[in-house]
Design an enzyme around this catalytic site. Structure first.
Site, PDB file in Angstrom:
ATOM      1  N   ASP A  65       0.851  -1.191   0.000  1.00 43.55           N
ATOM      2  CA  ASP A  65       0.000   0.000   0.000  1.00 43.55           C
ATOM      3  C   ASP A  65       0.883   1.236   0.000  1.00 43.55           C
ATOM      4  OD1 ASP A  65      -1.819   2.016   0.327  1.00 43.55           O
ATOM      5  OD2 ASP A  65      -2.612   1.310   2.247  1.00 43.55           O
ATOM      6  N   TYR A 105      -9.817  13.595 -10.823  1.00 45.11           N
ATOM      7  CA  TYR A 105      -8.664  12.943 -11.449  1.00 45.11           C
ATOM      8  C   TYR A 105      -7.627  13.973 -11.893  1.00 45.11           C
ATOM      9  CZ  TYR A 105      -6.010  10.375 -15.019  1.00 45.11           C
ATOM     10  OH  TYR A 105      -5.006   9.815 -15.773  1.00 45.11           O
ATOM     11  N   LYS A 138      -3.666  14.466 -10.734  1.00 49.31           N
ATOM     12  CA  LYS A 138      -2.566  14.330 -11.685  1.00 49.31           C
ATOM     13  C   LYS A 138      -1.812  15.645 -11.863  1.00 49.31           C
ATOM     14  CE  LYS A 138      -2.537   9.988 -13.049  1.00 49.31           C
ATOM     15  NZ  LYS A 138      -1.349   9.129 -12.853  1.00 49.31           N
ATOM     16  N   THR A 162      -6.304   0.296 -23.397  1.00 52.10           N
ATOM     17  CA  THR A 162      -6.410  -0.845 -22.494  1.00 52.10           C
ATOM     18  C   THR A 162      -7.768  -1.510 -22.688  1.00 52.10           C
ATOM     19  OG1 THR A 162      -7.422   0.416 -20.685  1.00 52.10           O
ATOM     20  CG2 THR A 162      -4.998   0.376 -20.800  1.00 52.10           C
TER      21      THR A 162
END
Length: 226
Positions: free
Chosen positions: A53, A144, A148, A179
């Protein structure tokens, strides 16, 4: 110089596996760190550390120390661990906290844990994964993109702090990575315009090579044709 020792976080994901395969192909000794399982068995060139973690600074330090004990040093750290959530700004605050933990804290803790080991080599390398979507965020991208963008600022700041040494710190800014999960989520999109994992891996490994010794503090867009 002997083989480079390259640490890859998020190594069990699609991009992580592509980077690991490319690093092994160029002759690196690879330490693969992931929150989940690392299924490839250890061998002379491969060390897997699953269940780590990286939002826990102590766990991050223990992992880096274990790599250095096994291989004798760390030459490069490629921070791929992270995640994505799409939600509008008025969505649950947990989404913002989750992105901060998964994207910024994992990179920050890994960098901090690796620095003492990287400082012992003459050409240390850190490559973070930012996001082109953090340059100008779209709807539902706030949590997000904010996390980032913090990775971008971490990259620039750490590069400034270490520019008097042989260490370089850079980040790649991919657009949409090709992906299976992204194809499933966006079945009508033109996946041919996306960035293939192997393409992004090539850029990351260049930044982690001796050839990129003059590049530090760079945020490198890897957009494919998006």
């Amino acid at each position: 110089m002997s083989q480079r020792v390259t640490v890859i976080t998020g190594a069990s994901g699609v991009l992580g596996r592509a980077v690991a395969d490319a690093a092994l192909a160029r002759g690196d000794l690879v330490a693969a760190i992931d929150f989940g399982a690392v299924e490839r068995p250890d061998d002379a060139a491969w060390m897997g550390l699953g269940g780590v973690d990286l939002t826990d600074p102590a766990a991050a330090q223990a992992a880096m120390d274990a790599v250095a004990e096994r291989f004798g040093r760390i030459d490069g750290l490629l921070n791929i661990a992270g995640g994505f959530v799409w939600q509008m700004t008025e969505g649950p605050l947990d989404g913002w906290n989750r992105m901060h933990r998964m994207n910024l804290e994992t990179a920050l803790n890994a960098c901090r844990a690796a620095l003492s080991h990287l400082s012992r080599v003459s050409q240390g390398r850190i490559v973070n994964v930012g996001a082109w979507g953090a340059v100008q965020a779209g709807a539902g991208m706030g949590a997000y993109a904010a996390s980032k963008a913090s990775v971008h600022r971490l990259t620039e700041s750490l590069a400034e702090e270490t520019k008097g040494t042989g260490l370089t710190v850079n980040a790649v800014l991919p657009s949409i990575i090709d992906t299976p999960a992204n194809r499933a989520d966006m079945p009508d999109a033109d996946a041919a315009s996306w960035v293939r994992p192997a393409e992004l891996a090539a850029v990351m490994l260049f930044l982690a090579s001796d050839a990129a010794s003059a590049v530090t503090g760079a945020l490198v867009p890897v957009r494919g044709r998006v």
